[in-house]
Enzyme design. Structure first.
Site, mmCIF file in Angstrom:
data_model
loop_
_atom_site.group_PDB
_atom_site.id
_atom_site.type_symbol
_atom_site.label_atom_id
_atom_site.label_comp_id
_atom_site.label_asym_id
_atom_site.label_seq_id
_atom_site.Cartn_x
_atom_site.Cartn_y
_atom_site.Cartn_z
ATOM 1 N N ALA A 50 0.856 -1.199 0.000
ATOM 2 C CA ALA A 50 0.000 0.000 0.000
ATOM 3 C C ALA A 50 0.882 1.237 0.000
ATOM 4 C CB ALA A 50 -1.006 -0.007 1.146
ATOM 5 N N HIS A 51 1.770 1.268 -0.951
ATOM 6 C CA HIS A 51 2.645 2.427 -1.121
ATOM 7 C C HIS A 51 3.246 2.422 -2.524
ATOM 8 C CE1 HIS A 51 5.753 -0.570 -0.387
ATOM 9 N NE2 HIS A 51 5.390 -0.721 0.864
ATOM 10 N N ALA A 52 3.799 3.570 -2.887
ATOM 11 C CA ALA A 52 4.614 3.680 -4.102
ATOM 12 C C ALA A 52 5.976 4.201 -3.651
ATOM 13 C CB ALA A 52 3.974 4.635 -5.101
ATOM 14 N N LYS A 97 1.437 -0.495 -5.091
ATOM 15 C CA LYS A 97 1.226 -1.951 -4.986
ATOM 16 C C LYS A 97 0.670 -2.334 -3.629
ATOM 17 C CE LYS A 97 5.744 -1.146 -4.148
ATOM 18 N NZ LYS A 97 6.210 0.215 -4.460
#
Ligand code: TYD
Length: 137
Positions: A50-52, A97
């Site tokens: 839960a990050h880029a 993602k």
């Protein structure tokens, strides 16, 4: 290189078992500076990631069990199942993602071109979209 891509890995298989290697230029598109793995995920509803990342690129391989990955490039959304140690998922930088649906005992190994640096993580989706927009200008 694409924003994301599934890479089929060559396994060296003989009567003793199987071996897979990563090497820059053949099946690994970057110099590896970091490796970590996620294991013992606590229940079936756990979502990791839960990050880029502003700089980090990744290769994800589920070396045991399976999990799914939601991929969002800002333009395109996809979902892939990783259920074989012979399949790696390449993620370029600035890709959102989320890893989920981990099976019991799953081990997700991740290689990266960058050392860990929290300041290059974007953990807010709106901020991610905003930064993508600035890159496109
Ligand atoms: P986190 O980024 O939340 O994991 P995920 O990839 O599932 O989003 O990281 C969990 C903790 O581990 C957090 O305290 C940062 C630390 N960490 C490192 O020290 N080095 C690393 O390479 C990674 C990926 C995490």
């Amino acid at each position: 290189m694409k924003k994301y891509e599934l890479i089929q890995l060559k396994a060296y298989e003989d009567e003793r078992g199987n071996l897979i290697s990563f090497e820059k230029g053949s099946n690994c598109p970057f110099d590896v500076k970091r490796c970590f793995y996620i294991y013992d995920t606590k229940d079936g509803n756990v979502v990791r990631g839960a990050h880029a990342n502003r700089r980090s690129k990744f290769l994800l391989v589920v070396i045991h069990g399976q999990c799914k990955v939601r991929i969002d490039t800002g333009k395109q959304k996809d979902e892939v199942l990783l259920n074989s140690p012979k399949t790696a998922l390449y993620l370029n930088k600035m890709v959102w993602k989320e890893m989920f649906d981990f099976s019991d005992g799953a081990v997700l190994m991740v290689l990266s071109n960058e050392k860990y640096d929290e300041s290059e993580y974007i953990r807010n989706y709106d901020e991610y979209i905003k930064e993508l927009g600035k890159l496109a200008v």
